[in-house]
Design an enzyme around this catalytic site. Sequence first.
Site, PDB file in Angstrom:
ATOM      1  N   ASP A 104       3.039   4.795   4.945  1.00  0.00           N
ATOM      2  CA  ASP A 104       2.738   4.363   6.307  1.00  0.00           C
ATOM      3  C   ASP A 104       2.623   2.836   6.388  1.00  0.00           C
ATOM      4  OD1 ASP A 104       0.415   4.480   4.789  1.00  0.00           O
ATOM      5  OD2 ASP A 104      -0.836   5.304   6.388  1.00  0.00           O
ATOM      6  N   HIS A 105       2.640   2.164   5.236  1.00  0.00           N
ATOM      7  CA  HIS A 105       2.701   0.706   5.162  1.00  0.00           C
ATOM      8  C   HIS A 105       4.099   0.279   4.731  1.00  0.00           C
ATOM      9  CE1 HIS A 105      -1.784  -0.115   5.100  1.00  0.00           C
ATOM     10  NE2 HIS A 105      -1.747   1.184   4.854  1.00  0.00           N
TER      11      HIS A 105
ATOM     12  N   ASP B 259      -4.207  -4.690   1.227  1.00  0.00           N
ATOM     13  CA  ASP B 259      -4.497  -4.059   2.513  1.00  0.00           C
ATOM     14  C   ASP B 259      -5.921  -4.432   2.877  1.00  0.00           C
ATOM     15  OD1 ASP B 259      -5.076  -2.439   4.634  1.00  0.00           O
ATOM     16  OD2 ASP B 259      -4.596  -0.550   3.632  1.00  0.00           O
TER      17      ASP B 259
ATOM     18  N   GLU C 287      -3.952   1.857  -2.953  1.00  0.00           N
ATOM     19  CA  GLU C 287      -3.953   3.306  -2.771  1.00  0.00           C
ATOM     20  C   GLU C 287      -2.949   3.995  -3.702  1.00  0.00           C
ATOM     21  OE1 GLU C 287      -5.426   5.343   0.900  1.00  0.00           O
ATOM     22  OE2 GLU C 287      -4.178   3.789   1.836  1.00  0.00           O
TER      23      GLU C 287
ATOM     24  N   ASN D 282      -7.176  -4.104   5.945  1.00  0.00           N
ATOM     25  CA  ASN D 282      -7.665  -3.245   7.018  1.00  0.00           C
ATOM     26  C   ASN D 282      -8.303  -4.039   8.160  1.00  0.00           C
ATOM     27  OD1 ASN D 282      -7.112  -0.392   6.804  1.00  0.00           O
ATOM     28  ND2 ASN D 282      -8.212  -0.444   4.849  1.00  0.00           N
TER      29      ASN D 282
ATOM     30  N   TYR E 293      -7.997  -3.551  -2.008  1.00  0.00           N
ATOM     31  CA  TYR E 293      -7.971  -2.512  -0.979  1.00  0.00           C
ATOM     32  C   TYR E 293      -9.340  -2.512  -0.306  1.00  0.00           C
ATOM     33  CZ  TYR E 293      -7.664   2.007   1.363  1.00  0.00           C
ATOM     34  OH  TYR E 293      -7.671   3.006   2.312  1.00  0.00           O
TER      35      TYR E 293
ATOM     36  N   ASN F 264       0.880  -1.171   0.000  1.00  0.00           N
ATOM     37  CA  ASN F 264       0.000   0.000   0.000  1.00  0.00           C
ATOM     38  C   ASN F 264       0.915   1.218   0.000  1.00  0.00           C
ATOM     39  OD1 ASN F 264      -1.488   2.312   0.855  1.00  0.00           O
ATOM     40  ND2 ASN F 264      -3.085   0.997   1.688  1.00  0.00           N
TER      41      ASN F 264
END
Length: 308
Positions: A294-295, A192, A35, A194, A133, A7
């Site tokens: 951030d991943h 991802d 993303e 989540n 995603y 991601n």
Amino acid sequence: MRIATFNINGIRAAQRRGFEDWLRARSPDVVALQEVRAPASAIPDGVFGEHHLTYEEGTVPGRNGVAVLTRKEPEAVRSWSGTALLRHPGDDHVEAIDLEAAPLARGLKEFADQGRYVEVDLADAPITVASLYLPKGGLPEHLQKPGRMREAPDGGARYQRKIRFLDAFARQLARSRRTARAAGREFLLMGDLNIAHTRHDVRNWRRSNQAEGFLPEEREWFSSIVSPRTLVDVVRRHHSDVDGPYSWWSWMGQSFANDVGWRIDYHLATPALARASISAGTDRDPAPDRRISDHAPVVVDYDLDGLP
């Protein structure tokens, strides 16, 4: 074969932070991206090197967007919207092409144009690879407390949307896995999701039991899509009963420096492909100021010699 999922939290920002250096250094054969967050015309020239690009950007400006990078042009491509951008190395065209319409599971139509899923049949291995995603979601209404949330209370709307997605996607996932098997292919879902599946997937798991991404119903759903006979969590196969390796850390505070992370990025593979994995882990950036996203990329090496 080296396969990664990443991601990137926006391809233009990721490029500035060193994505191309990572791609050259690690030299994966296949990469699932989430993303991407850019219209096709705004993807930086040459950012994907010598890889072929399959991209489903969706219709939400500046959000979502999933892709698969491959060494060779895929044999086939499928998306929920029925369109995708297919770009060879060195090409600069930006127009998506119409694909053969694929049947959607009940409940997926509302998500079909959001740029959340694309899958390809690899030309150099008997594998169908998918990039997902999954919606981040939110808290159910009874857990929403004004003043203690980063986002304004929404009456549980984001939570309900995620639950609808999970219900529909479980049906679609089973269909995609069976279709791949009927074609003589292994199936690999990456992306991802989540959702942190177990307490080993969240550093502060006791405090996260009422946080989106670690709610009991989300974790139960995750358990329903994995099993020794359907899909296997490849990284957990190599790192059983240990905390991490995490793949996401907040930009805020000292989360990254203190390794206060979540494992929410996955390789979920059919059993034979999972058994073919020889190493698996995350490419954790060396320092907070050198983070690409951030991943972190989740990278698995597969020895495919034993596959049919």
